[in-house]
Design a protein around this motif. Structure first.
Motif, PDB file in Angstrom:
ATOM      1  N   UNK A   1      47.802  70.115  53.689  1.00 45.18           N
ATOM      2  CA  UNK A   1      47.688  68.927  54.537  1.00 45.18           C
ATOM      3  C   UNK A   1      46.747  67.906  53.903  1.00 45.18           C
TER       4      UNK A   1
ATOM      5  N   UNK B   1      46.460  67.320  50.728  1.00 45.64           N
ATOM      6  CA  UNK B   1      47.256  66.611  49.720  1.00 45.64           C
ATOM      7  C   UNK B   1      48.199  65.619  50.383  1.00 45.64           C
ATOM      8  N   UNK B   2      48.828  66.020  51.477  1.00 46.34           N
ATOM      9  CA  UNK B   2      49.767  65.132  52.169  1.00 46.34           C
ATOM     10  C   UNK B   2      49.034  63.883  52.647  1.00 46.34           C
TER      11      UNK B   2
ATOM     12  N   UNK C   1      48.233  61.622  49.681  1.00 48.33           N
ATOM     13  CA  UNK C   1      49.421  60.961  49.146  1.00 48.33           C
ATOM     14  C   UNK C   1      49.917  59.876  50.090  1.00 48.33           C
ATOM     15  N   UNK C   2      49.859  60.115  51.393  1.00 46.80           N
ATOM     16  CA  UNK C   2      50.275  59.083  52.348  1.00 46.80           C
ATOM     17  C   UNK C   2      49.390  57.846  52.203  1.00 46.80           C
TER      18      UNK C   2
ATOM     19  N   UNK D   1      57.823  56.539  56.122  1.00 50.98           N
ATOM     20  CA  UNK D   1      57.634  57.626  57.086  1.00 50.98           C
ATOM     21  C   UNK D   1      56.230  58.185  56.986  1.00 50.98           C
TER      22      UNK D   1
ATOM     23  N   UNK E   1      54.226  61.334  57.670  1.00 46.81           N
ATOM     24  CA  UNK E   1      54.471  62.724  57.971  1.00 46.81           C
ATOM     25  C   UNK E   1      53.384  63.335  58.830  1.00 46.81           C
ATOM     26  N   UNK E   2      52.219  62.722  58.853  1.00 43.37           N
ATOM     27  CA  UNK E   2      51.130  63.270  59.642  1.00 43.37           C
ATOM     28  C   UNK E   2      50.914  62.461  60.919  1.00 43.37           C
TER      29      UNK E   2
ATOM     30  N   UNK F   1      50.018  64.417  63.823  1.00 43.32           N
ATOM     31  CA  UNK F   1      49.084  65.467  63.476  1.00 43.32           C
ATOM     32  C   UNK F   1      47.712  65.021  63.904  1.00 43.32           C
ATOM     33  N   UNK F   2      47.035  65.824  64.683  1.00 51.81           N
ATOM     34  CA  UNK F   2      45.699  65.440  65.143  1.00 51.81           C
ATOM     35  C   UNK F   2      44.731  66.497  64.692  1.00 51.81           C
TER      36      UNK F   2
ATOM     37  N   UNK G   1      40.047  63.955  56.287  1.00 50.34           N
ATOM     38  CA  UNK G   1      41.238  64.593  55.764  1.00 50.34           C
ATOM     39  C   UNK G   1      41.579  64.146  54.362  1.00 50.34           C
TER      40      UNK G   1
END
Lengths: 148, 165
Positions: free
Chosen positions: B82, B84-85, B88-89, B142, B144-145, B148-149, B155
């Motif tokens: 998460x 990394x995601x 990247x976002x 998009x 992706x998180x 996500x909380x 993060x």
């Protein structure tokens, strides 16, 4: 009355007062533990949490839940599929940005070339007009600008 | 020949490596670390269950992604993949902002050029400029998180290296 956390309910066991799961798996959300248990297993999660300071455990469980959900939705790639898509998006955006910057450079170059040309043309017109103005003067009075 | 040497999984689990061992094709004995890390994060029985639920031609990819996730989790026990995601976002957002700025710059240049010429722009020309500049300040990407909380706001971290995916 002691309400069992979602983990202990799922595992069908008594929920002790110092249950490692209970702060992160409230009884009203059984799906959360079910997903994580399906992918990681209860003992692995318990071990992971025990190895972390308390103030980091909530974030860890959130991330495990996210990854578990990704894996449930995409059993082959899991959240690696998301990472892969993001790398692709980055590559596409970098390519577009490079192209756009190259376009800007072209515009700027052609603009500055045109401005140079226009400046020289204006100057030639000015010199020609001034030359006409002094045309009535004799050769010794003509101002030479050194341009041809 | 596989019959002579147990696969990395059976070696670690100290059991006989059966002929139809589900792990053997994906965890060769020359790479014990690969199974060790997957076992540490997911557990052998979970991995076995996951592989059994997949058709054979998808299992190699599944193992690759599990190894990737396990490595991420070992490197970052809190955020794992998460982190990394999220990073990247953030990169995607920044690039899209830079792209929007660059596209706006092109539009300005084109409009200045048009303004410098004596011919006034008609509606068709204006449309052409706008369409050719591909200016789209609202281009979505998009997230992706988005639902996500995480409990922690910290993060965004250094991502994983671009390992082979």
């Amino acid at each position: 009355m002691n309400t069992r956390c979602a983990a202990c309910k799922y595992l069908r066991r008594r929920c002790p007062s110092d249950c490692i799961f209970s702060p992160y798996f409230p009884p009203h959300d059984p799906q959360r533990f079910a997903s994580i248990h399906r992918i990681y297993g209860a003992s692995n999660v318990a071990r992971m949490l025990q190895q972390l300071p308390v103030n980091q455990r909530a974030a860890t469980v959130d991330c495990l839940y996210y990854e578990a959900q990704c894996r449930v939705q995409d059993p082959v790639c899991g959240c690696v599929g998301v990472i892969s898509l993001l790398y692709q998006e980055i590559h596409n955006a970098e390519t577009k940005l490079a192209k756009t910057k190259a376009q800007i450079a072209l515009f700027v170059d052609s603009n500055s070339a045109r401005e140079d040309f226009e400046v020289e043309s204006d100057l030639n017109v000015l010199l020609h007009e001034e030359g006409n103005e002094f045309a009535h003067l004799g050769p010794s009075n003509q101002v030479s600008f050194g341009f041809t | 020949m596989r019959g002579t040497s147990p696969c990395a999984s059976c070696k670690l689990l100290r059991r006989r490596c059966a002929k139809g061992c589900i792990f053997a094709p994906y965890f060769p004995s020359d790479d014990p670390q690969k199974f060790a890390i997957v076992h540490k994060v997911f557990g052998a029985s979970n991995v076995s269950k996951m592989l059994q639920e997949l058709p054979i031609h998808q299992r190699a990819d599944a193992v690759s992604s599990l190894v990737y996730e396990a490595n991420a989790r070992v490197r970052d026990p809190v955020y794992g993949c998460v982190g990394a995601i999220s990073y990247l976002e953030n990169q995607v957002s920044q690039l899209q902002m830079q792209l929007a700025v660059a596209q706006a710059e092109i539009l300005c240049i084109q409009m200045q050029q048009e303004a410098a010429t004596p011919t006034p722009l008609d509606q068709d020309d204006k449309s052409l400029i706008l369409s050719s500049s591909n200016f789209n300040i609202n281009s979505p990407h998009p997230q992706y998180l988005i639902n996500f909380a995480a409990s922690s706001t910290n993060l965004i971290q250094d991502p994983l290296k671009r390992e082979s995916l």
